[in-house]
Scaffold this motif. Structure first.
Motif, PDB file in Angstrom:
ATOM      1  N   ALA A 104       8.735 -11.091 102.637  1.00  0.00           N
ATOM      2  CA  ALA A 104       9.955 -10.341 102.336  1.00  0.00           C
ATOM      3  C   ALA A 104      10.144 -10.192 100.834  1.00  0.00           C
ATOM      4  O   ALA A 104      10.603  -9.152 100.354  1.00  0.00           O
ATOM      5  CB  ALA A 104      11.167 -11.042 102.951  1.00  0.00           C
ATOM      6  N   TYR A 105       9.795 -11.243 100.105  1.00  0.00           N
ATOM      7  CA  TYR A 105       9.911 -11.188  98.643  1.00  0.00           C
ATOM      8  C   TYR A 105       9.000 -10.100  98.070  1.00  0.00           C
ATOM      9  O   TYR A 105       9.426  -9.287  97.241  1.00  0.00           O
ATOM     10  CB  TYR A 105       9.557 -12.536  98.045  1.00  0.00           C
ATOM     11  CG  TYR A 105       9.480 -12.539  96.535  1.00  0.00           C
ATOM     12  CD1 TYR A 105      10.633 -12.539  95.767  1.00  0.00           C
ATOM     13  CD2 TYR A 105       8.247 -12.529  95.874  1.00  0.00           C
ATOM     14  CE1 TYR A 105      10.576 -12.533  94.382  1.00  0.00           C
ATOM     15  CE2 TYR A 105       8.175 -12.514  94.494  1.00  0.00           C
ATOM     16  CZ  TYR A 105       9.342 -12.518  93.746  1.00  0.00           C
ATOM     17  OH  TYR A 105       9.274 -12.494  92.376  1.00  0.00           O
ATOM     18  N   ALA A 106       7.744 -10.088  98.511  1.00  0.00           N
ATOM     19  CA  ALA A 106       6.793  -9.095  98.013  1.00  0.00           C
ATOM     20  C   ALA A 106       7.274  -7.685  98.335  1.00  0.00           C
ATOM     21  O   ALA A 106       7.177  -6.771  97.500  1.00  0.00           O
ATOM     22  CB  ALA A 106       5.410  -9.334  98.620  1.00  0.00           C
ATOM     23  N   ASN A 107       7.815  -7.490  99.525  1.00  0.00           N
ATOM     24  CA  ASN A 107       8.312  -6.173  99.914  1.00  0.00           C
ATOM     25  C   ASN A 107       9.513  -5.760  99.068  1.00  0.00           C
ATOM     26  O   ASN A 107       9.628  -4.601  98.649  1.00  0.00           O
ATOM     27  CB  ASN A 107       8.694  -6.181 101.395  1.00  0.00           C
ATOM     28  CG  ASN A 107       9.189  -4.825 101.872  1.00  0.00           C
ATOM     29  OD1 ASN A 107       8.473  -3.841 101.838  1.00  0.00           O
ATOM     30  ND2 ASN A 107      10.441  -4.783 102.307  1.00  0.00           N
ATOM     31  N   SER A 108      10.405  -6.709  98.784  1.00  0.00           N
ATOM     32  CA  SER A 108      11.590  -6.414  97.977  1.00  0.00           C
ATOM     33  C   SER A 108      11.203  -6.007  96.563  1.00  0.00           C
ATOM     34  O   SER A 108      11.717  -5.018  96.027  1.00  0.00           O
ATOM     35  CB  SER A 108      12.516  -7.631  97.937  1.00  0.00           C
ATOM     36  OG  SER A 108      13.625  -7.398  97.098  1.00  0.00           O
ATOM     37  N   VAL A 109      10.304  -6.769  95.943  1.00  0.00           N
ATOM     38  CA  VAL A 109       9.850  -6.416  94.594  1.00  0.00           C
ATOM     39  C   VAL A 109       9.173  -5.058  94.604  1.00  0.00           C
ATOM     40  O   VAL A 109       9.436  -4.204  93.749  1.00  0.00           O
ATOM     41  CB  VAL A 109       8.888  -7.488  94.036  1.00  0.00           C
ATOM     42  CG1 VAL A 109       8.310  -7.038  92.695  1.00  0.00           C
ATOM     43  CG2 VAL A 109       9.612  -8.820  93.870  1.00  0.00           C
ATOM     44  N   SER A 110       8.337  -4.828  95.585  1.00  0.00           N
ATOM     45  CA  SER A 110       7.602  -3.567  95.675  1.00  0.00           C
ATOM     46  C   SER A 110       8.538  -2.370  95.750  1.00  0.00           C
ATOM     47  O   SER A 110       8.420  -1.416  94.977  1.00  0.00           O
ATOM     48  CB  SER A 110       6.683  -3.591  96.899  1.00  0.00           C
ATOM     49  OG  SER A 110       6.091  -2.332  97.121  1.00  0.00           O
ATOM     50  N   LYS A 111       9.519  -2.422  96.651  1.00  0.00           N
ATOM     51  CA  LYS A 111      10.353  -1.233  96.867  1.00  0.00           C
ATOM     52  C   LYS A 111      11.368  -1.023  95.752  1.00  0.00           C
ATOM     53  O   LYS A 111      11.879   0.090  95.580  1.00  0.00           O
ATOM     54  CB  LYS A 111      11.048  -1.310  98.218  1.00  0.00           C
ATOM     55  CG  LYS A 111      12.193  -2.299  98.312  1.00  0.00           C
ATOM     56  CD  LYS A 111      12.810  -2.284  99.698  1.00  0.00           C
ATOM     57  CE  LYS A 111      14.024  -3.194  99.781  1.00  0.00           C
ATOM     58  NZ  LYS A 111      14.614  -3.209 101.135  1.00  0.00           N
ATOM     59  N   ASN A 112      11.653  -2.068  94.969  1.00  0.00           N
ATOM     60  CA  ASN A 112      12.618  -1.931  93.875  1.00  0.00           C
ATOM     61  C   ASN A 112      11.973  -1.702  92.510  1.00  0.00           C
ATOM     62  O   ASN A 112      12.671  -1.327  91.562  1.00  0.00           O
ATOM     63  CB  ASN A 112      13.512  -3.173  93.799  1.00  0.00           C
ATOM     64  CG  ASN A 112      14.623  -3.160  94.820  1.00  0.00           C
ATOM     65  OD1 ASN A 112      15.493  -2.305  94.796  1.00  0.00           O
ATOM     66  ND2 ASN A 112      14.578  -4.107  95.751  1.00  0.00           N
ATOM     67  N   LEU A 113      10.658  -1.918  92.410  1.00  0.00           N
ATOM     68  CA  LEU A 113      10.008  -1.866  91.101  1.00  0.00           C
ATOM     69  C   LEU A 113       8.879  -0.854  90.994  1.00  0.00           C
ATOM     70  O   LEU A 113       8.817  -0.083  90.031  1.00  0.00           O
ATOM     71  CB  LEU A 113       9.458  -3.252  90.749  1.00  0.00           C
ATOM     72  CG  LEU A 113       8.605  -3.350  89.471  1.00  0.00           C
ATOM     73  CD1 LEU A 113       9.440  -3.005  88.235  1.00  0.00           C
ATOM     74  CD2 LEU A 113       8.005  -4.747  89.341  1.00  0.00           C
ATOM     75  N   PHE A 114       7.994  -0.838  91.949  1.00  0.00           N
ATOM     76  CA  PHE A 114       6.733  -0.124  91.755  1.00  0.00           C
ATOM     77  C   PHE A 114       6.912   1.367  91.511  1.00  0.00           C
ATOM     78  O   PHE A 114       6.173   1.975  90.736  1.00  0.00           O
ATOM     79  CB  PHE A 114       5.805  -0.348  92.948  1.00  0.00           C
ATOM     80  CG  PHE A 114       5.242  -1.742  93.048  1.00  0.00           C
ATOM     81  CD1 PHE A 114       5.546  -2.717  92.104  1.00  0.00           C
ATOM     82  CD2 PHE A 114       4.400  -2.092  94.085  1.00  0.00           C
ATOM     83  CE1 PHE A 114       5.036  -3.994  92.184  1.00  0.00           C
ATOM     84  CE2 PHE A 114       3.872  -3.374  94.181  1.00  0.00           C
ATOM     85  CZ  PHE A 114       4.197  -4.329  93.236  1.00  0.00           C
TER      86      PHE A 114
END
Length: 256
Positions: A104-114
């Motif tokens: 969930a952490y990886a998904n959150s960073v991905s959708k808010n940053l990449f």
């Protein structure tokens, strides 16, 4: 003040609602052309109507490099140029350390940053050609913490770091890069969050009472005014800055 933005084209991720919607509307008022990368059709249609058709909605979510490239390519195909980029889309999704998971952490960073990187990367040739500007919408939580939102905070902190990094890298091209850090802004997403409390009105009054300047929340229009100024050549010698539009919330003593 004439910001000299007439007929200039600006990508705005999440550009139909909330802060992004206010930025798009402000651009229309300045005679500029917002390209809203946002699936919210009703809100986007209202902005296109305000612009008398001189605006574009790209109804996709930016989950991959290919989607970002598609958005940039469509803007260029439609208008022939890109003069600036507002990276704005994201959500405080509450993925914490205790209540989250590595996935969930990886998904959150991905959708808010990449997608901030993806859009800047694909828009860069146009930004070089037109000496454009980038505005990254971050958050005061990147410097204060909030609790139970590790993924979102990681992304917001990285956005601040990228602002300084890109400002340095893009100096040779006269491309300015700045970040805005809102604090408490009453957007539709914020309103939904407030409703999650047992006494929403009481909670809203409590938060507003902690904001030093005027004991009120910042409006989306106040964030938009700063973003549009930073996109304009009136801000021609401002780059690499983290600008707080928050009524003093982050830095002033909240007992004031």
């Amino acid at each position: 003040m004439n910001l000299n933005l007439s007929n200039k084209v600006f990508l705005v991720s999440g550009g139909a609602k909330g802060i992004g919607g206010a930025i798009s509307k402000g651009l229309v008022e300045e005679g500029a052309i917002p390209v809203m990368i946002d699936p919210s059709e009703k809100e986007a249609a209202e902005i296109i109507d305000l612009a008398q058709g001189n605006a574009l909605q790209i109804p996709i979510r930016l989950f991959s490099p290919e989607q970002a490239k598609e958005a940039v390519d469509l803007a260029i195909k439609t208008y022939g140029r890109i003069d600036g980029l507002v990276n704005n889309a994201g959500s405080n999704d509450g993925v914490g350390l205790e209540n989250g998971s590595p996935e969930a952490y990886a998904n959150s960073v991905s959708k808010n940053l990449f997608h901030y990187y993806y859009l800047a990367h694909y828009a860069l040739p146009q930004l070089k050609q037109h000496q454009g500007a980038i505005v990254n919408i971050s958050s005061k939580t990147a410097v204060t913490g909030q609790g139970n939102t590790s993924g979102y905070i990681s992304a917001k902190g990285a956005q601040l770091a990228l602002t300084r990094e890109w400002a340095v890298e893009l100096l040779p091209y006269q491309i300015r890069v700045n970040a805005i850090l809102p604090a408490e802004v009453y957007t539709p997403m914020y309103a939904s969050w407030i409703q999650s409390f047992p006494n929403p009105e009481e909670k809203l009054a409590e938060i507003s009472g902690r904001i030093p300047l005027g004991k009120r929340m910042t409006t989306s229009q106040e964030i938009a005014a700063m973003a549009i100024f930073l996109l304009s050549d009136k801000a021609s010698h401002i780059t690499g800055q983290h600008l707080y539009v928050d009524g003093g919330y982050t830095h002033l003593d909240r007992s004031l």
